[in-house]
Design a protein around this motif. Sequence first.
Motif, PDB file in Angstrom:
ATOM      1  N   GLY A   1       0.824  -1.202   0.000  1.00 31.98           N
ATOM      2  CA  GLY A   1       0.000   0.000   0.000  1.00 31.98           C
ATOM      3  C   GLY A   1       0.852   1.244   0.000  1.00 31.98           C
ATOM      4  N   GLU A   2       0.200   2.392   0.010  1.00 23.83           N
ATOM      5  CA  GLU A   2       0.882   3.673   0.000  1.00 23.83           C
ATOM      6  C   GLU A   2       1.543   3.910   1.358  1.00 23.83           C
ATOM      7  OE1 GLU A   2       2.329   7.086  -1.645  1.00 23.83           O
ATOM      8  OE2 GLU A   2       1.092   5.588  -2.662  1.00 23.83           O
ATOM      9  N   GLY A   3       2.848   3.784   1.395  1.00 21.40           N
ATOM     10  CA  GLY A   3       3.575   4.061   2.623  1.00 21.40           C
ATOM     11  C   GLY A   3       3.689   2.898   3.579  1.00 21.40           C
ATOM     12  N   LEU A   4       2.893   1.840   3.397  1.00 27.47           N
ATOM     13  CA  LEU A   4       3.004   0.676   4.257  1.00 27.47           C
ATOM     14  C   LEU A   4       2.334  -0.517   3.595  1.00 27.47           C
ATOM     15  CD1 LEU A   4       0.521   0.747   7.271  1.00 27.47           C
ATOM     16  CD2 LEU A   4       0.154   1.999   5.174  1.00 27.47           C
ATOM     17  N   SER A   5       2.779  -1.707   3.991  1.00 26.26           N
ATOM     18  CA  SER A   5       2.140  -2.940   3.545  1.00 26.26           C
ATOM     19  C   SER A   5       1.350  -3.516   4.705  1.00 26.26           C
ATOM     20  CB  SER A   5       3.194  -3.945   3.069  1.00 26.26           C
ATOM     21  OG  SER A   5       3.921  -3.429   1.975  1.00 26.26           O
TER      22      SER A   5
ATOM     23  N   SER B   1      14.713   3.750  12.224  1.00 27.94           N
ATOM     24  CA  SER B   1      14.587   2.353  11.804  1.00 27.94           C
ATOM     25  C   SER B   1      14.686   2.219  10.295  1.00 27.94           C
ATOM     26  CB  SER B   1      13.271   1.760  12.301  1.00 27.94           C
ATOM     27  OG  SER B   1      12.182   2.566  11.913  1.00 27.94           O
ATOM     28  N   GLY B   2      14.222   3.243   9.558  1.00 31.27           N
ATOM     29  CA  GLY B   2      14.388   3.306   8.103  1.00 31.27           C
ATOM     30  C   GLY B   2      14.073   2.004   7.418  1.00 31.27           C
ATOM     31  N   GLY B   3      14.818   1.709   6.349  1.00 27.51           N
ATOM     32  CA  GLY B   3      14.725   0.410   5.696  1.00 27.51           C
ATOM     33  C   GLY B   3      13.495   0.243   4.844  1.00 27.51           C
ATOM     34  N   ASP B   4      12.964  -0.988   4.831  1.00 23.84           N
ATOM     35  CA  ASP B   4      11.846  -1.331   3.974  1.00 23.84           C
ATOM     36  C   ASP B   4      10.574  -0.609   4.401  1.00 23.84           C
ATOM     37  OD1 ASP B   4      13.523  -3.043   2.628  1.00 23.84           O
ATOM     38  OD2 ASP B   4      12.951  -4.800   3.820  1.00 23.84           O
ATOM     39  N   THR B   5       9.583  -0.681   3.515  1.00 22.23           N
ATOM     40  CA  THR B   5       8.273  -0.116   3.825  1.00 22.23           C
ATOM     41  C   THR B   5       7.721  -0.778   5.087  1.00 22.23           C
ATOM     42  OG1 THR B   5       7.821   0.262   1.490  1.00 22.23           O
ATOM     43  CG2 THR B   5       5.926   0.179   2.968  1.00 22.23           C
ATOM     44  N   PRO B   6       7.225   0.017   6.053  1.00 18.86           N
ATOM     45  CA  PRO B   6       6.669  -0.572   7.274  1.00 18.86           C
ATOM     46  C   PRO B   6       5.521  -1.530   6.963  1.00 18.86           C
ATOM     47  CG  PRO B   6       6.959   1.790   7.534  1.00 18.86           C
ATOM     48  CD  PRO B   6       7.217   1.483   6.090  1.00 18.86           C
ATOM     49  N   ILE B   7       5.358  -2.520   7.827  1.00 17.48           N
ATOM     50  CA  ILE B   7       4.299  -3.514   7.699  1.00 17.48           C
ATOM     51  C   ILE B   7       3.387  -3.420   8.918  1.00 17.48           C
ATOM     52  CG2 ILE B   7       3.788  -5.990   7.611  1.00 17.48           C
ATOM     53  CD1 ILE B   7       6.477  -6.368   6.199  1.00 17.48           C
ATOM     54  N   VAL B   8       2.095  -3.494   8.684  1.00 18.34           N
ATOM     55  CA  VAL B   8       1.115  -3.588   9.761  1.00 18.34           C
ATOM     56  C   VAL B   8       0.500  -4.984   9.692  1.00 18.34           C
ATOM     57  CG1 VAL B   8      -0.955  -2.636  10.806  1.00 18.34           C
ATOM     58  CG2 VAL B   8       0.631  -1.117   9.616  1.00 18.34           C
ATOM     59  N   MET B   9       0.618  -5.748  10.779  1.00 16.21           N
ATOM     60  CA  MET B   9       0.079  -7.103  10.859  1.00 16.21           C
ATOM     61  C   MET B   9      -1.075  -7.090  11.864  1.00 16.21           C
ATOM     62  SD  MET B   9       2.121 -10.605  11.923  1.00 16.21           S
ATOM     63  CE  MET B   9       3.310 -10.425  10.581  1.00 16.21           C
TER      64      MET B   9
ATOM     65  N   VAL C   1       4.949  -2.521  18.734  1.00 14.36           N
ATOM     66  CA  VAL C   1       5.710  -2.104  17.571  1.00 14.36           C
ATOM     67  C   VAL C   1       7.124  -2.649  17.666  1.00 14.36           C
ATOM     68  CG1 VAL C   1       6.459   0.078  18.603  1.00 14.36           C
ATOM     69  CG2 VAL C   1       6.311  -0.100  16.125  1.00 14.36           C
ATOM     70  N   LEU C   2       7.667  -3.061  16.539  1.00 15.26           N
ATOM     71  CA  LEU C   2       9.044  -3.511  16.415  1.00 15.26           C
ATOM     72  C   LEU C   2       9.636  -2.820  15.201  1.00 15.26           C
ATOM     73  CD1 LEU C   2       7.124  -6.318  17.072  1.00 15.26           C
ATOM     74  CD2 LEU C   2       9.417  -7.047  17.713  1.00 15.26           C
ATOM     75  N   PRO C   3      10.932  -2.978  14.940  1.00 12.41           N
ATOM     76  CA  PRO C   3      11.517  -2.294  13.783  1.00 12.41           C
ATOM     77  C   PRO C   3      10.768  -2.617  12.492  1.00 12.41           C
ATOM     78  CG  PRO C   3      13.256  -3.144  15.185  1.00 12.41           C
ATOM     79  CD  PRO C   3      11.955  -3.672  15.741  1.00 12.41           C
ATOM     80  N   GLY C   4      10.173  -1.575  11.916  1.00  7.94           N
ATOM     81  CA  GLY C   4       9.475  -1.731  10.641  1.00  7.94           C
ATOM     82  C   GLY C   4       8.177  -2.500  10.699  1.00  7.94           C
ATOM     83  N   LEU C   5       7.651  -2.771  11.894  1.00  4.89           N
ATOM     84  CA  LEU C   5       6.465  -3.612  12.020  1.00  4.89           C
ATOM     85  C   LEU C   5       5.580  -3.137  13.160  1.00  4.89           C
ATOM     86  CD1 LEU C   5       4.901  -6.286  11.344  1.00  4.89           C
ATOM     87  CD2 LEU C   5       6.371  -7.407  13.037  1.00  4.89           C
ATOM     88  N   ILE C   6       4.305  -2.921  12.862  1.00  9.08           N
ATOM     89  CA  ILE C   6       3.285  -2.714  13.880  1.00  9.08           C
ATOM     90  C   ILE C   6       2.400  -3.947  13.894  1.00  9.08           C
ATOM     91  CG2 ILE C   6       1.268  -1.361  14.567  1.00  9.08           C
ATOM     92  CD1 ILE C   6       2.531   1.061  13.261  1.00  9.08           C
ATOM     93  N   VAL C   7       2.202  -4.524  15.083  1.00  4.39           N
ATOM     94  CA  VAL C   7       1.302  -5.664  15.207  1.00  4.39           C
ATOM     95  C   VAL C   7       0.105  -5.238  16.040  1.00  4.39           C
ATOM     96  CG1 VAL C   7       3.064  -7.436  14.908  1.00  4.39           C
ATOM     97  CG2 VAL C   7       2.588  -6.568  17.195  1.00  4.39           C
TER      98      VAL C   7
ATOM     99  N   ARG D   1      -7.905   5.200  15.786  1.00  5.29           N
ATOM    100  CA  ARG D   1      -6.952   6.168  15.242  1.00  5.29           C
ATOM    101  C   ARG D   1      -5.895   6.544  16.282  1.00  5.29           C
ATOM    102  NH1 ARG D   1      -9.870  10.479  11.150  1.00  5.29           N
ATOM    103  NH2 ARG D   1     -10.442   8.920   9.561  1.00  5.29           N
ATOM    104  N   TRP D   2      -6.357   6.740  17.511  1.00  6.24           N
ATOM    105  CA  TRP D   2      -5.392   7.038  18.570  1.00  6.24           C
ATOM    106  C   TRP D   2      -4.416   5.879  18.734  1.00  6.24           C
ATOM    107  CZ3 TRP D   2      -3.610   4.913  22.971  1.00  6.24           C
ATOM    108  CH2 TRP D   2      -2.876   5.738  23.837  1.00  6.24           C
ATOM    109  N   PHE D   3      -4.937   4.679  18.667  1.00  6.88           N
ATOM    110  CA  PHE D   3      -4.127   3.472  18.798  1.00  6.88           C
ATOM    111  C   PHE D   3      -3.045   3.432  17.706  1.00  6.88           C
ATOM    112  CE2 PHE D   3      -3.372  -1.036  18.064  1.00  6.88           C
ATOM    113  CZ  PHE D   3      -3.346  -1.574  19.331  1.00  6.88           C
ATOM    114  N   ILE D   4      -3.449   3.691  16.470  1.00  3.32           N
ATOM    115  CA  ILE D   4      -2.495   3.713  15.367  1.00  3.32           C
ATOM    116  C   ILE D   4      -1.478   4.830  15.569  1.00  3.32           C
ATOM    117  CG2 ILE D   4      -2.264   4.144  12.878  1.00  3.32           C
ATOM    118  CD1 ILE D   4      -5.076   2.835  12.594  1.00  3.32           C
TER     119      ILE D   4
END
Length: 461
Positions: free
Chosen positions: A196-200, A235-243, A260-266, A286-289
């Motif tokens: 997606g735009e800015g994140l997967s 943290s940079g790197g790849d596009t962030p992922i939301v799981m 949250v971890l490097p490049g990943l929100i669960v 939204r606040w959570f995100i």
Amino acid sequence: MGGACAAGPMVSRQAVLDESAPQVTVTRDGDHLNIDYRFGRDVPVWAFMDSALETDSRQPWRPRQWTVQTPGVVMERRGYYDIIRSTDGGPVPREVRFRVRPQAVDLEAEYPTLLFSNGAVALPTRQLDVFALPSAQAAEAVPDDLNRVTLDGGSSRVTWRDDNGPVLFNGRRHDQLTTMDERSYVLLGEATVTPGEGLSTVIDPNLPPWIGEEIRGFAPRVGQYYRDRLGAPGSGGDTPIVMVAWNGPTEQMTSMGGSVLPGLIVMSFEGRGVTTAQPDIMERSRWFIGHEAAHFWLGQTVRYQFADEAWITEGGADLMAVRALKRLDPAYDDRSELQSEVDDCVNLAMKPVAQAGARGEHRAYYACGAVFAMAAEGAQKQRTGGDWLDFLKPLLRQPDGVLSREEWLTALTRTSRDPSLRGDMERLLDQGAADPSAVIARLFQRTGVAFRLDNGRIVLS
């Protein structure tokens, strides 16, 4: 409603590493996992670094999910840690097998297992790390904060397999995967990665559709706001992922949790209350995100040093989220959110805030950390007309990537030119106060945070 948490210190635990680090194989077999340890040396006791308690019951999670399959080995709780030992008092066998039925439970300041409604499971990569001890009794002397000690152990070398197909890691599929020092999640089972735009996103197929739409639409916007104000996250790197996992429409429940971890929100959602997009649930999501995305900066670009300094990242991320949501949605009731922070801090700061985690009162790190951040923001406004993110931005430039309590408080004194602010905060952190309202009121008076006292209660205005 479950709170968000960037669980545990992000710094690497001090450890003595050697070539005999445990070799672990995790194999998904239907709705169970087989976890096989192969130890390279004879040790009387192995203790699990991740030995968090369940948030609701305050009971250890692992003994409820893991069953020892190897004869002559027992798992038990000693002090703050789950341990395994031999029943005859000798060394733990070199090979030990566990049969695991994973469950999705909220943990205190640790990364939880995620269960997906289609049977997939995602596990934190560092959940399997262990350290050696000379006896079961020795485990009782190990403090809860492992960053303060040197350990005989460290990262396990973990091989991940799924009998039914490849595993997912960092948005990519692998027939077989080996991890060691990485701090992330591995997903075993079916899952679809949607760029997606800015994140997967990796989203449970049965998640209520509005949640997925909200994540895909709102998360990139809040991330861009932080980027515009603070620069690119370290943290940079790849596009962030939301799981995102879905635990079902449980009656009389509205639950959101995550980390949250490097490049990943669960994230994980549960309950009948989140099946439809009601305005209050939309605002909380939204606040959570906003909170979780904030940790790419305050939690990863810089991280706290010791577990009792979690107020730096958790309270700071709370205020970041409030400021971002107000900027993106002028109708957002930021005062109500901050009033909750003040009220909760007053209730929790009669005891030392720094030791709140040991009491199971992790909310103190969020609420009182946000109160401290509000005072810092007030000092910044008095000095330059700026806000919390202006105060925070120079603190993100720590050469070692660690923002310590000393550095945070020194920045406050430098900005405010009032060392008494630090003294009051340290009092709440280290001693607590019989009347936290009085201490917080003094902080707000000197930093220009608008409030009034209503029968002794601090009411923001």
